[in-house]
Design a protein around this motif. Structure first.
Motif, PDB file in Angstrom:
ATOM      1  N   ILE A  77     -59.528 -42.777  72.110  1.00 16.79           N
ATOM      2  CA  ILE A  77     -59.414 -41.621  72.992  1.00 16.79           C
ATOM      3  C   ILE A  77     -60.662 -40.737  72.989  1.00 16.79           C
ATOM      4  CG2 ILE A  77     -58.312 -40.051  71.330  1.00 16.79           C
ATOM      5  CD1 ILE A  77     -56.363 -39.392  73.770  1.00 16.79           C
ATOM      6  N   THR A  78     -61.398 -40.712  71.886  1.00 15.88           N
ATOM      7  CA  THR A  78     -62.618 -39.906  71.859  1.00 15.88           C
ATOM      8  C   THR A  78     -63.723 -40.525  72.698  1.00 15.88           C
ATOM      9  OG1 THR A  78     -63.367 -41.014  69.833  1.00 15.88           O
ATOM     10  CG2 THR A  78     -62.111 -38.948  69.580  1.00 15.88           C
ATOM     11  N   GLN A  79     -63.544 -41.780  73.105  1.00 18.82           N
ATOM     12  CA  GLN A  79     -64.567 -42.468  73.888  1.00 18.82           C
ATOM     13  C   GLN A  79     -64.219 -42.567  75.376  1.00 18.82           C
ATOM     14  OE1 GLN A  79     -65.546 -46.241  71.990  1.00 18.82           O
ATOM     15  NE2 GLN A  79     -65.188 -45.361  69.958  1.00 18.82           N
ATOM     16  N   ILE A  80     -63.120 -41.962  75.776  1.00 14.45           N
ATOM     17  CA  ILE A  80     -62.728 -41.981  77.184  1.00 14.45           C
ATOM     18  C   ILE A  80     -63.237 -40.713  77.859  1.00 14.45           C
ATOM     19  CG2 ILE A  80     -60.802 -42.107  78.807  1.00 14.45           C
ATOM     20  CD1 ILE A  80     -59.140 -43.372  76.592  1.00 14.45           C
ATOM     21  N   GLU A  81     -63.903 -40.878  78.984  1.00 12.98           N
ATOM     22  CA  GLU A  81     -64.391 -39.714  79.707  1.00 12.98           C
ATOM     23  C   GLU A  81     -63.223 -38.870  80.195  1.00 12.98           C
ATOM     24  OE1 GLU A  81     -67.124 -40.647  82.791  1.00 12.98           O
ATOM     25  OE2 GLU A  81     -68.332 -42.000  81.551  1.00 12.98           O
ATOM     26  N   LEU A  82     -63.397 -37.551  80.124  1.00 12.31           N
ATOM     27  CA  LEU A  82     -62.313 -36.649  80.497  1.00 12.31           C
ATOM     28  C   LEU A  82     -61.886 -36.846  81.941  1.00 12.31           C
ATOM     29  CD1 LEU A  82     -63.242 -33.311  78.684  1.00 12.31           C
ATOM     30  CD2 LEU A  82     -61.491 -34.980  78.069  1.00 12.31           C
ATOM     31  N   ASP A  83     -62.826 -37.162  82.812  1.00 14.53           N
ATOM     32  CA  ASP A  83     -62.464 -37.381  84.217  1.00 14.53           C
ATOM     33  C   ASP A  83     -61.496 -38.551  84.366  1.00 14.53           C
ATOM     34  OD1 ASP A  83     -63.887 -35.247  85.152  1.00 14.53           O
ATOM     35  OD2 ASP A  83     -65.613 -36.416  85.829  1.00 14.53           O
ATOM     36  N   HIS A  84     -61.653 -39.578  83.538  1.00 18.36           N
ATOM     37  CA  HIS A  84     -60.738 -40.715  83.603  1.00 18.36           C
ATOM     38  C   HIS A  84     -59.346 -40.321  83.108  1.00 18.36           C
ATOM     39  CE1 HIS A  84     -64.421 -43.622  83.335  1.00 18.36           C
ATOM     40  NE2 HIS A  84     -64.190 -43.208  84.574  1.00 18.36           N
ATOM     41  N   LEU A  85     -59.289 -39.473  82.085  1.00 21.32           N
ATOM     42  CA  LEU A  85     -57.991 -38.981  81.617  1.00 21.32           C
ATOM     43  C   LEU A  85     -57.339 -38.086  82.662  1.00 21.32           C
ATOM     44  CD1 LEU A  85     -58.850 -38.157  77.889  1.00 21.32           C
ATOM     45  CD2 LEU A  85     -57.531 -40.095  78.744  1.00 21.32           C
ATOM     46  N   ARG A  86     -58.150 -37.244  83.308  1.00 24.43           N
ATOM     47  CA  ARG A  86     -57.604 -36.378  84.358  1.00 24.43           C
ATOM     48  C   ARG A  86     -57.031 -37.205  85.500  1.00 24.43           C
ATOM     49  NH1 ARG A  86     -62.647 -33.445  83.475  1.00 24.43           N
ATOM     50  NH2 ARG A  86     -62.220 -31.554  82.247  1.00 24.43           N
ATOM     51  N   THR A  87     -57.738 -38.251  85.878  1.00 22.19           N
ATOM     52  CA  THR A  87     -57.268 -39.094  86.981  1.00 22.19           C
ATOM     53  C   THR A  87     -55.933 -39.744  86.633  1.00 22.19           C
ATOM     54  OG1 THR A  87     -59.527 -39.550  87.721  1.00 22.19           O
ATOM     55  CG2 THR A  87     -57.826 -41.109  88.394  1.00 22.19           C
ATOM     56  N   ALA A  88     -55.811 -40.262  85.420  1.00 25.40           N
ATOM     57  CA  ALA A  88     -54.551 -40.875  85.000  1.00 25.40           C
ATOM     58  C   ALA A  88     -53.426 -39.854  84.980  1.00 25.40           C
ATOM     59  CB  ALA A  88     -54.714 -41.513  83.621  1.00 25.40           C
ATOM     60  N   ASN A  89     -53.709 -38.662  84.508  1.00 24.95           N
ATOM     61  CA  ASN A  89     -52.669 -37.642  84.423  1.00 24.95           C
ATOM     62  C   ASN A  89     -52.238 -37.132  85.792  1.00 24.95           C
ATOM     63  OD1 ASN A  89     -52.213 -37.589  81.641  1.00 24.95           O
ATOM     64  ND2 ASN A  89     -53.955 -36.247  81.274  1.00 24.95           N
ATOM     65  N   GLU A  90     -53.103 -37.206  86.765  1.00 19.62           N
ATOM     66  CA  GLU A  90     -52.702 -36.815  88.128  1.00 19.62           C
ATOM     67  C   GLU A  90     -51.543 -37.691  88.600  1.00 19.62           C
ATOM     68  OE1 GLU A  90     -53.410 -34.457  90.226  1.00 19.62           O
ATOM     69  OE2 GLU A  90     -55.027 -33.484  89.095  1.00 19.62           O
ATOM     70  N   THR A  91     -51.621 -38.987  88.296  1.00 17.03           N
ATOM     71  CA  THR A  91     -50.553 -39.913  88.695  1.00 17.03           C
ATOM     72  C   THR A  91     -49.384 -39.891  87.726  1.00 17.03           C
ATOM     73  OG1 THR A  91     -52.126 -41.388  89.798  1.00 17.03           O
ATOM     74  CG2 THR A  91     -50.007 -42.335  89.145  1.00 17.03           C
ATOM     75  N   ASN A  92     -49.671 -39.881  86.434  1.00 15.66           N
ATOM     76  CA  ASN A  92     -48.644 -40.088  85.419  1.00 15.66           C
ATOM     77  C   ASN A  92     -47.864 -38.831  85.057  1.00 15.66           C
ATOM     78  OD1 ASN A  92     -49.599 -42.693  85.329  1.00 15.66           O
ATOM     79  ND2 ASN A  92     -50.709 -42.446  83.402  1.00 15.66           N
ATOM     80  N   VAL A  93     -48.440 -37.654  85.293  1.00 12.68           N
ATOM     81  CA  VAL A  93     -47.796 -36.409  84.862  1.00 12.68           C
ATOM     82  C   VAL A  93     -47.643 -35.416  86.014  1.00 12.68           C
ATOM     83  CG1 VAL A  93     -47.875 -34.469  83.235  1.00 12.68           C
ATOM     84  CG2 VAL A  93     -48.768 -36.716  82.545  1.00 12.68           C
ATOM     85  N   PHE A  94     -48.757 -35.072  86.656  1.00 12.79           N
ATOM     86  CA  PHE A  94     -48.691 -33.993  87.642  1.00 12.79           C
ATOM     87  C   PHE A  94     -47.952 -34.399  88.911  1.00 12.79           C
ATOM     88  CE2 PHE A  94     -52.817 -32.878  85.380  1.00 12.79           C
ATOM     89  CZ  PHE A  94     -52.181 -32.029  84.493  1.00 12.79           C
ATOM     90  N   ALA A  95     -48.128 -35.637  89.360  1.00 10.93           N
ATOM     91  CA  ALA A  95     -47.394 -36.086  90.546  1.00 10.93           C
ATOM     92  C   ALA A  95     -45.882 -36.109  90.294  1.00 10.93           C
ATOM     93  CB  ALA A  95     -47.899 -37.454  91.008  1.00 10.93           C
ATOM     94  N   PRO A  96     -45.400 -36.662  89.168  1.00  7.64           N
ATOM     95  CA  PRO A  96     -43.963 -36.565  88.908  1.00  7.64           C
ATOM     96  C   PRO A  96     -43.460 -35.130  88.812  1.00  7.64           C
ATOM     97  CG  PRO A  96     -44.934 -38.256  87.522  1.00  7.64           C
ATOM     98  CD  PRO A  96     -46.073 -37.555  88.202  1.00  7.64           C
ATOM     99  N   LEU A  97     -44.261 -34.242  88.242  1.00 10.32           N
ATOM    100  CA  LEU A  97     -43.873 -32.832  88.179  1.00 10.32           C
ATOM    101  C   LEU A  97     -43.684 -32.261  89.573  1.00 10.32           C
ATOM    102  CD1 LEU A  97     -43.479 -30.011  86.994  1.00 10.32           C
ATOM    103  CD2 LEU A  97     -45.981 -29.847  86.783  1.00 10.32           C
ATOM    104  N   ARG A  98     -44.666 -32.472  90.440  1.00 11.47           N
ATOM    105  CA  ARG A  98     -44.603 -31.879  91.783  1.00 11.47           C
ATOM    106  C   ARG A  98     -43.499 -32.535  92.616  1.00 11.47           C
ATOM    107  NH1 ARG A  98     -44.684 -27.817  92.959  1.00 11.47           N
ATOM    108  NH2 ARG A  98     -45.294 -28.165  95.140  1.00 11.47           N
ATOM    109  N   LEU A  99     -43.353 -33.848  92.527  1.00  9.27           N
ATOM    110  CA  LEU A  99     -42.276 -34.506  93.267  1.00  9.27           C
ATOM    111  C   LEU A  99     -40.922 -34.001  92.810  1.00  9.27           C
ATOM    112  CD1 LEU A  99     -43.613 -38.170  93.417  1.00  9.27           C
ATOM    113  CD2 LEU A  99     -43.200 -36.683  95.385  1.00  9.27           C
ATOM    114  N   SER A 100     -40.751 -33.829  91.516  1.00 10.82           N
ATOM    115  CA  SER A 100     -39.481 -33.339  90.990  1.00 10.82           C
ATOM    116  C   SER A 100     -39.197 -31.932  91.499  1.00 10.82           C
ATOM    117  CB  SER A 100     -39.509 -33.353  89.456  1.00 10.82           C
ATOM    118  OG  SER A 100     -39.682 -34.670  88.970  1.00 10.82           O
ATOM    119  N   ALA A 101     -40.209 -31.091  91.517  1.00 12.11           N
ATOM    120  CA  ALA A 101     -40.028 -29.719  92.015  1.00 12.11           C
ATOM    121  C   ALA A 101     -39.703 -29.718  93.511  1.00 12.11           C
ATOM    122  CB  ALA A 101     -41.287 -28.894  91.739  1.00 12.11           C
ATOM    123  N   LEU A 102     -40.396 -30.550  94.270  1.00 11.79           N
ATOM    124  CA  LEU A 102     -40.171 -30.587  95.710  1.00 11.79           C
ATOM    125  C   LEU A 102     -38.792 -31.123  96.066  1.00 11.79           C
ATOM    126  CD1 LEU A 102     -43.658 -31.922  96.857  1.00 11.79           C
ATOM    127  CD2 LEU A 102     -42.705 -29.677  97.387  1.00 11.79           C
TER     128      LEU A 102
END
Length: 270
Positions: A111-136
């Motif tokens: 994990i210390t060798q993964i660029e933050l932008d790559h983690l952000r991109t994954a979290n957009e799909t894996n975390v933030f999208a489910p959050l927003r869909l659930s709220a909507l």
């Protein structure tokens, strides 16, 4: 390689006339979720980026006598998420279950060798999208006393360095599901998670082929290696994971919320 006998399972109408929205429809588990839900009597909204693949799957659902709305959607885009809700309600007038199945895998590095932008991109799909869909979808789900299901992973129970980036987002998704269960529970909405281990479907079959080529062994050797820690000495097929998931969408699970059901042939005891 052991597989479950196909003749022992007969679908029953656990989801008769319910409307399920499935994000991340594609090969493997997304396909099985859709087909098994239709076999249980559900009408579907199929959401992913590729319309051609959605149309093909919709034809399979309709051949089973159920309705299927094709909804090409990039779930990381808010306007498209809102459009998914609007199209669902325009077509069916209700929603009984939202299944957040879409996922993204960041680079398989420590994990210390993964660029933050790559983690952000994954979290957009894996975390933030489910959050927003659930709220909507919450208002529509409140009207039917419906449910939300998050597709998680047994990676949450592993600590191998190559899985660390994926584990980060799946751990966050588990906490999100628990928080939503508490927040939405008073509105009659249940929120649960499913955690499969290796699902023996096309993506993992290709991964096993790659592992075999790297190790100079056969695909069957890799399968036996991955199945060895399980009680059943085999890996779950996508249909089996789909059926366990859909139990949580059914009226058999009306008192189940805030839980993560592990579907892994007994690899982890939770």
């Amino acid at each position: 390689m052991p597989t479950p006998p196909a003749h022992t399972y007969q679908p029953v109408p656990l989801l008769q006339n319910k409307v399920l929205v499935i994000s991340g429809v594609g090969p493997g588990l997304g396909h099985s979720l859709s087909i098994e839900a239709a076999r249980m009597g559900a009408d579907l909204v199929l959401a992913s980026r590729t319309e051609k693949k959605l149309e093909k799957l919709a034809d399979e659902v309709r051949a089973l006598g159920r309705k299927a709305l094709v909804a090409p959607t990039d779930i990381t885009e808010e306007t498209q998420r809102r459009s998914l809700l609007d199209r669902t309600l325009a077509e069916y007038g209700r929603v009984d279950c939202l299944i957040n199945n879409a996922f993204a895998i960041p680079p398989m590095n420590p994990i210390t060798q993964i660029e933050l932008d790559h983690l952000r991109t994954a979290n957009e799909t894996n975390v933030f999208a489910p959050l927003r869909l659930s709220a909507l979808f919450a208002d529509a789900l409140e009207a039917t006393r419906g449910s939300i299901i998050m597709l998680n992973s047994c990676v949450s129970y592993s600590s191998q360095p190559e899985y660390s980036g994926y584990k980060l987002s799946k751990g966050a998704l588990q906490h999100l599901a628990q928080s939503l269960a508490t927040e939405l529970g008073p509105r009659g909405i249940r929120v649960n998670s499913i955690a499969p281990s290796y699902v023996y479907e096309d993506i993992n079959k290709a991964y096993f082929d790659w592992l075999a080529s790297q190790a100079g062994v056969t695909h069957e050797d890799i399968y036996r290696q991955k199945a060895a820690p399980t009680d059943l000495q085999r890996l779950a097929g996508p249909e089996e994971v789909a059926r366990a998931t859909l139990f949580l969408a059914s009226d058999l699970a009306t008192a189940v919320t805030g839980q993560m059901l592990t579907v892994d042939c007994g690899e982890f005891h939770r």
